[in-house]
Design an enzyme around this catalytic site. Structure first.
Site, PDB file in Angstrom:
ATOM      1  N   ASN A 183       2.188   8.959  -5.737  1.00  0.00           N
ATOM      2  CA  ASN A 183       1.431   7.780  -5.311  1.00  0.00           C
ATOM      3  C   ASN A 183      -0.073   8.016  -5.344  1.00  0.00           C
ATOM      4  OD1 ASN A 183       3.739   6.192  -4.783  1.00  0.00           O
ATOM      5  ND2 ASN A 183       4.016   7.215  -2.819  1.00  0.00           N
ATOM      6  N   HIS A 225      -1.991  10.156  -3.835  1.00  0.00           N
ATOM      7  CA  HIS A 225      -2.740  10.625  -2.676  1.00  0.00           C
ATOM      8  C   HIS A 225      -2.177  11.972  -2.256  1.00  0.00           C
ATOM      9  CE1 HIS A 225       0.293   8.136  -0.203  1.00  0.00           C
ATOM     10  NE2 HIS A 225       0.594   9.406  -0.009  1.00  0.00           N
ATOM     11  N   CYS A 261      -6.301  10.614   1.839  1.00  0.00           N
ATOM     12  CA  CYS A 261      -7.423  11.114   1.050  1.00  0.00           C
ATOM     13  C   CYS A 261      -6.949  11.350  -0.370  1.00  0.00           C
ATOM     14  CB  CYS A 261      -8.012  12.381   1.656  1.00  0.00           C
ATOM     15  SG  CYS A 261      -6.947  13.826   1.576  1.00  0.00           S
TER      16      CYS A 261
END
Length: 419
Positions: A315, A317, A352
């Site tokens: 995904n 991240h 993040c």
């Protein structure tokens, strides 16, 4: 007549129905001139016999002569060989080659089998993805602790345990037939660009497995409020049944395009609710608030942490397991040497990406003082993982207990007060 019988035994005379050209019968000797005959045993030989009247001496027959001339094939092409049992069978060379190939392949497979005796606790399928048990609501999978999954203490690291938890969660969704094109997303979630994100996780470690141990991980899901899902794990020693680790987590949905949290659509709810198990959390919820940590309250700060490409999941991240490693980057080395992690609570606040630069902050409780960590009992720490602009990524709390090895001196003897 004797000569005629002898000649007939070698050159049979065909009957009139066989198409003989000329045959004379009577009281006198037979004339064989111009007769064509096929020998059944010679494969079609053409035989021409010439006979002359035998001379007579005083009215008595004294001899009979015949001549066989121009023996040749009736046709230019040779006649086919007679039909026998042998020439009606398949090509023996091809059959032999096929049998040889089969036996060579079987021998190769046989040689690849490992017939060495194994310990009963290692008789597992290392490539299996587990199975669903207990009315189809609990997923179970075994893991063998590899040499590259242990640390300096010769035990599995907390990251290893977290990876096992994550793997069983995904295999649970896959085995149930709900895995879409995403990291644990169902087909309906994929259509709506939704993904699961963890918001809170609590882990209790009673004992860490060592190299060669086989652990059994059970996992199941339950409802958490109106728009959340709780996933629990129970890790046991597969040989003794001893409980090693308990973990509980809360997940919510996020739109992977807008990166905003989302409610659970009814279509998605219809997919996942049949798999919900009505049970209490395997770990009692820690209702204590995680206090905010800053530069003034932190005892240790580690800066300049950056994700690598391998730290990203599908995904795009950072994988949540990586956050634990970053949190422990700021834990003091004396604490890591003398204590082991017994509990951890994480509160995920923000994701993040690969371009992020992070800072890890740790504050140690006053249990034994920072300068005397090696001789302290149980210790509690507070943690914060944040971006350089101070945006919070993860808040955490860890609990540490003295290692068993600290109860013995360097020579392996019991300490004096325990003797």
């Amino acid at each position: 007549m004797v000569a005629t019988a002898a000649t007939s035994s070698f050159f049979p005379v065909p009957s009139s129905s066989a198409g003989a050209k000329s045959t004379k019968t009577g009281s006198g000797p037979a004339s064989l001139s111009g007769i064509k005959s096929k020998s059944a045993s010679s494969g079609g030989l053409l035989v021409k016999a010439n006979a002359q009247a035998p001379p007579r001496i005083n009215g008595s027959t004294v001899g009979f002569t015949t001549s066989v001339q121009n023996v040749k094939n009736e046709d230019d092409m040779p006649s086919p060989p007679p039909r026998t049992v042998i020439n009606q069978l398949p090509d023996w060379s091809m059959l032999l080659a096929a049998i040889t190939t089969v036996f060579l392949a079987a021998e190769k497979q046989w040689m690849m089998l490992d017939w060495k005796p194994r310990r009963p606790d290692t008789l597992i399928d290392p490539f299996g993805i587990g199975r669903i048990v207990q009315d189809g609501l609990i997923f179970r999978q075994n893991f063998s602790i590899r040499s590259y999954e242990i640390g300096a203490d010769r035990t599995a690291s907390i990251e290893t345990m977290m990876n096992h938890l994550q793997e069983t969660a995904l295999n649970h969704v896959k085995t149930a037939g709900l895995l879409g094109d995403g990291f644990g997303s169902t087909p309906e979630m994929t259509k709506k660009n939704l993904i699961w994100v963890v918001t809170r996780m609590h882990i209790l470690v009673d004992r860490y497995p060592t190299w060669g141990d086989v652990v059994r991980v059970d996992t199941w899901v339950s409802a958490s409020g109106k728009n959340g899902m709780r996933r629990d794990w129970l890790v046991r020693d597969s040989k003794t049944g001893e409980t090693l680790t308990r973990a509980s987590s809360v997940w919510v949905m996020m739109n992977k395009l807008t990166r905003r949290l989302s409610k659970i659509p009814e279509e998605v709810r219809g997919e996942i609710e049949p798999y919900f198990l009505n049970s209490n959390p395997v770990v009692d919820e820690d209702s204590r608030k995680l206090p905010k940590l800053d530069d003034n309250t932190a005892d240790y700060v580690h800066k300049g942490l950056t994700p690598r490409w391998s730290d990203l999941d599908v995904n795009q991240h950072v994988n949540n397991v990586k956050y634990i490693g970053w949190i422990l980057e700021s834990a003091p080395l004396p604490l890591l040497e003398s204590h082991e992690l017994s509990a951890i609570t994480l509160e995920y606040r923000r994701e993040c990406g690969r371009d992020s630069v992070l800072q890890s902050l740790t504050a140690v409780s006053d249990g034994g003082g920072i300068g005397n960590l090696a001789n302290s009992g149980e210790i509690e720490c507070r943690h914060l993982l944040r971006l350089e602009d101070r945006a919070e990524i993860v808040r955490g709390r860890t609990e540490w207990r003295p290692k068993y090895a600290t109860n013995f001196d360097i020579m392996g003897q019991l300490p004096a007060e325990s003797a």
